[in-house]
Design an enzyme around this catalytic site. Structure first.
Site, PDB file in Angstrom:
ATOM      1  N   HIS A   1      37.443  -5.786 -27.339  1.00  0.00           N
ATOM      2  CA  HIS A   1      38.110  -6.905 -27.985  1.00  0.00           C
ATOM      3  C   HIS A   1      37.336  -7.144 -29.066  1.00  0.00           C
ATOM      4  O   HIS A   1      37.786  -7.316 -30.345  1.00  0.00           O
ATOM      5  CB  HIS A   1      37.341  -8.223 -27.373  1.00  0.00           C
ATOM      6  CG  HIS A   1      36.022  -8.353 -27.852  1.00  0.00           C
ATOM      7  ND1 HIS A   1      35.028  -7.912 -26.552  1.00  0.00           N
ATOM      8  CD2 HIS A   1      35.069  -9.298 -27.772  1.00  0.00           C
ATOM      9  CE1 HIS A   1      33.802  -8.469 -27.088  1.00  0.00           C
ATOM     10  NE2 HIS A   1      33.622  -9.299 -28.218  1.00  0.00           N
ATOM     11  N   ARG A   2      36.348  -6.435 -29.166  1.00  0.00           N
ATOM     12  CA  ARG A   2      35.260  -5.252 -30.745  1.00  0.00           C
ATOM     13  C   ARG A   2      35.504  -4.206 -30.460  1.00  0.00           C
ATOM     14  O   ARG A   2      35.273  -3.671 -29.488  1.00  0.00           O
ATOM     15  CB  ARG A   2      34.124  -5.466 -30.686  1.00  0.00           C
ATOM     16  CG  ARG A   2      34.169  -7.323 -31.021  1.00  0.00           C
ATOM     17  CD  ARG A   2      34.678  -7.864 -32.222  1.00  0.00           C
ATOM     18  NE  ARG A   2      34.385  -9.420 -32.468  1.00  0.00           N
ATOM     19  CZ  ARG A   2      33.355  -9.735 -33.467  1.00  0.00           C
ATOM     20  NH1 ARG A   2      32.797  -9.798 -33.109  1.00  0.00           N
ATOM     21  NH2 ARG A   2      33.257 -11.619 -33.079  1.00  0.00           N
TER      22      ARG A   2
ATOM     23  N   LYS B   1      25.724  -8.725 -23.920  1.00  0.00           N
ATOM     24  CA  LYS B   1      24.770  -8.305 -24.606  1.00  0.00           C
ATOM     25  C   LYS B   1      25.519  -8.583 -25.771  1.00  0.00           C
ATOM     26  O   LYS B   1      24.550  -8.941 -26.453  1.00  0.00           O
ATOM     27  CB  LYS B   1      24.235  -7.154 -24.443  1.00  0.00           C
ATOM     28  CG  LYS B   1      22.750  -6.782 -24.409  1.00  0.00           C
ATOM     29  CD  LYS B   1      21.742  -5.724 -23.984  1.00  0.00           C
ATOM     30  CE  LYS B   1      22.238  -5.436 -22.572  1.00  0.00           C
ATOM     31  NZ  LYS B   1      21.219  -3.680 -22.137  1.00  0.00           N
TER      32      LYS B   1
ATOM     33  N   LYS C   1      29.609   1.842 -21.036  1.00  0.00           N
ATOM     34  CA  LYS C   1      28.266   3.092 -20.392  1.00  0.00           C
ATOM     35  C   LYS C   1      28.654   3.984 -20.143  1.00  0.00           C
ATOM     36  O   LYS C   1      30.276   4.786 -19.853  1.00  0.00           O
ATOM     37  CB  LYS C   1      27.901   1.696 -19.797  1.00  0.00           C
ATOM     38  CG  LYS C   1      26.046   2.155 -19.340  1.00  0.00           C
ATOM     39  CD  LYS C   1      25.468   1.909 -20.537  1.00  0.00           C
ATOM     40  CE  LYS C   1      24.347   2.059 -20.360  1.00  0.00           C
ATOM     41  NZ  LYS C   1      23.442   1.176 -21.047  1.00  0.00           N
TER      42      LYS C   1
ATOM     43  N   THR D   1      14.207  -0.806 -28.169  1.00  0.00           N
ATOM     44  CA  THR D   1      14.372  -1.847 -27.397  1.00  0.00           C
ATOM     45  C   THR D   1      12.914  -2.896 -26.887  1.00  0.00           C
ATOM     46  O   THR D   1      13.339  -3.556 -26.173  1.00  0.00           O
ATOM     47  CB  THR D   1      15.119  -0.713 -25.743  1.00  0.00           C
ATOM     48  OG1 THR D   1      15.951  -0.095 -26.349  1.00  0.00           O
ATOM     49  CG2 THR D   1      14.674  -2.114 -24.736  1.00  0.00           C
TER      50      THR D   1
ATOM     51  N   ASN E   1       9.710   5.144 -22.666  1.00  0.00           N
ATOM     52  CA  ASN E   1      10.328   4.546 -24.058  1.00  0.00           C
ATOM     53  C   ASN E   1      10.146   2.605 -23.544  1.00  0.00           C
ATOM     54  O   ASN E   1       9.362   2.403 -24.426  1.00  0.00           O
ATOM     55  CB  ASN E   1      11.611   5.240 -24.496  1.00  0.00           C
ATOM     56  CG  ASN E   1      12.244   4.402 -26.016  1.00  0.00           C
ATOM     57  OD1 ASN E   1      12.499   3.365 -25.983  1.00  0.00           O
ATOM     58  ND2 ASN E   1      11.665   5.268 -26.575  1.00  0.00           N
TER      59      ASN E   1
END
Length: 474
Positions: free
Chosen positions: A69-70, A98, A110, A198, A237
């Site tokens: 949708h984007r 998210k 993903k 993150t 990380n």
């Protein structure tokens, strides 16, 4: 450190679907929109040979697009032996929600490649990565306009550099080629601050939680982060940066770190840098002199603490150990570390959970900044840095002329320093995490049917996505 599916429970994919169903029930959306929201729009599976030590070895990978949708769609690529299509689809759906939660204008995607990266040399991994990138590019699952991967478990800036170079060679006339992946080395189009993003986002999420006294009181936690006892699972990380920033900047006590070979415990607080260096040198945390080693890391999840940060794999808090978790607050730095059933058990006990769909969104936020930087072809701060330095100097001069006193050096240094790219990226990340938490908090408070942050986050995300679907069609 974890398992992909809870034994005897629902899978990660089913868990995400359950959350979406619950949110849609609360919102009263029609069944057609429900099915459109849950469906994974497309999945690519590829299998290809690469010559390893003189013989052909086959590799299998996936790239899923949950919602476009984007555009472009966004999401990491992981290298792991347990990757499969179900997991990739679930993570792609999570990326859609998210991005919506933190107002990043991407759809969700993903990818994953089934392999253990530790088994291969650098040259072998480069050959595998470049071949995987070609497969994705050929099928239009990697491009700056349609599908933009990023690092995930088992991958990093090095792999992203190989992918962007592969794309550049195939499309030498695409001036936006740098934007085909994010998380690249800074020297090759990456943005300063992406590597820490993150973990830094987890810190900003916790800071915003503690800024709201009503929220921290609900969890039985007073004051700010200073002195709070934190257990971190996973010193990769994300876990490393979250632990490092919380201990160094917010003066929290990281009392335990859990890794694949066991855990290290120190009630006075661990030296995260020293522990990370030990892990890099020895391949694990065993033997670290700054704490007590516990070979059974899973038991350490159940130790008394204020904040538990699972930053490894999904499904590490299950019905088997949920009743023994003593943390007042869980910050989900990993994707899906708390299973659907365990979430209900913890919620019934009053344990507050800052959900993965928000808590670990720092990576995609800064990936968005990197993508924008690549399309703009200019680093952040380049145009305005010296202007703001000169303006700061004028302010200092005005204050000194009006007061007849000299401004202290530390104030002078701060006012005359123009923001560089690192400052601007951190500022944008902080603002995005703050605003998103406030929206989640307000959504939870506005509806008695919403009992926790996770459901508030899903309702918030689905409202935004549903609005887009209605505007542009399914």
């Amino acid at each position: 450190m974890g398992q992909k599916h809870a034994v005897g429970g629902v899978s990660f994919r089913e868990s995400v679907d359950h959350m979406v169903d619950h949110a849609i029930d609360i919102m009263g959306l029609d069944d057609g929109l429900r099915e459109a929201m849950k469906a994974c729009h497309s999945v690519l599976q590829v299998s290809f040979p690469v010559e390893i030590d003189g013989r052909a070895e086959m590799f299998t990978g996936w790239r899923a697009t949950h919602s476009d949708h984007r555009l472009p769609v966004k999401g990491g690529i992981r290298y792991a032996t347990q990757v499969d299509q179900d997991e990739v689809e679930a993570l792609a759906a999570l990326m859609t929600y998210k991005c919506a939660i933190v107002d990043v204008p991407f759809g969700g995607s993903k990818g994953g490649l089934m392999l253990d990266p530790k088994r291969y040399t650098r040259d072998q991994l480069e050959a595998i990565t470049r071949r995987f990138a070609r497969e994705l590019i050929d099928k239009q699952y990697l491009s700056p306009a349609q599908n933009v991967p990023a690092p995930d478990m088992g991958t990093g800036p090095r792999e992203m550099g190989w992918m962007v170079d592969t794309y550049r060679r195939l499309f030498p006339n695409d001036i936006n080629y740098m934007g085909c992946v994010t998380g690249k080395p800074v020297e090759h189009g990456g943005v300063r601050g992406r590597n820490e993003a993150t973990g830094r986002g987890v810190q900003y999420a916790l800071r915003e939680f503690f800024r709201n006294e009503e929220e921290s009181d609900r969890a039985g936690l007073k004051g700010d982060l200073s002195g709070k006892r934190v257990i971190v699972q996973g010193l990769g990380n994300v876990g490393y940066h979250a632990a490092y920033f919380l201990s160094r900047e917010d003066h929290a006590l990281v009392t335990a770190v859990i890794e694949s070979d066991g855990a290290v415990i120190n009630e006075d607080g661990l030296d995260i840098d020293a522990l990370s260096n030990h892990k890099l040198a020895h391949g694990g945390v065993e033997g670290f002199q700054g704490g007590i080693f516990e070979p059974d890391g899973s038991k350490v999840l159940e130790l008394d603490c204020d904040i538990l940060i699972p930053a490894a794999l999904e499904g590490v808090i299950t019905t088997d150990n949920a009743a023994s978790i003593k943390a007042n607050l869980i910050a989900e730095a990993a994707n899906g570390p708390v299973t659907f059933e365990a979430d209900a058990m913890l919620q019934a006990r009053g344990v507050e959970i800052i959900p993965d769909a928000y808590c670990n969104a720092g990576g995609v936020i800064v990936s968005y900044f990197e993508w924008i930087r690549n399309l703009a072809h200019i680093r952040f701060g380049r145009l305005e840095k010296r202007f703001h330095e000169a303006r700061g100097q004028h302010i200092i001069s005005g204050i000194e002329m009006a007061s007849g006193a000299q401004v202290p050096d530390w104030i002078r240094d701060e006012l005359v320093r123009g923001a560089d790219e690192f400052d601007l990226v951190r500022s944008g990340l902080d603002d995005s995490m703050r605003l998103a938490f406030r929206e989640i908090m307000d959504k939870r408070r506005s509806n008695d049917a919403i009992k926790d942050y996770r459901m508030a986050a899903y309702v918030l995300a689905i409202e935004k996505i549903a609005r887009s679907y209605r505007d542009i069609g399914y």
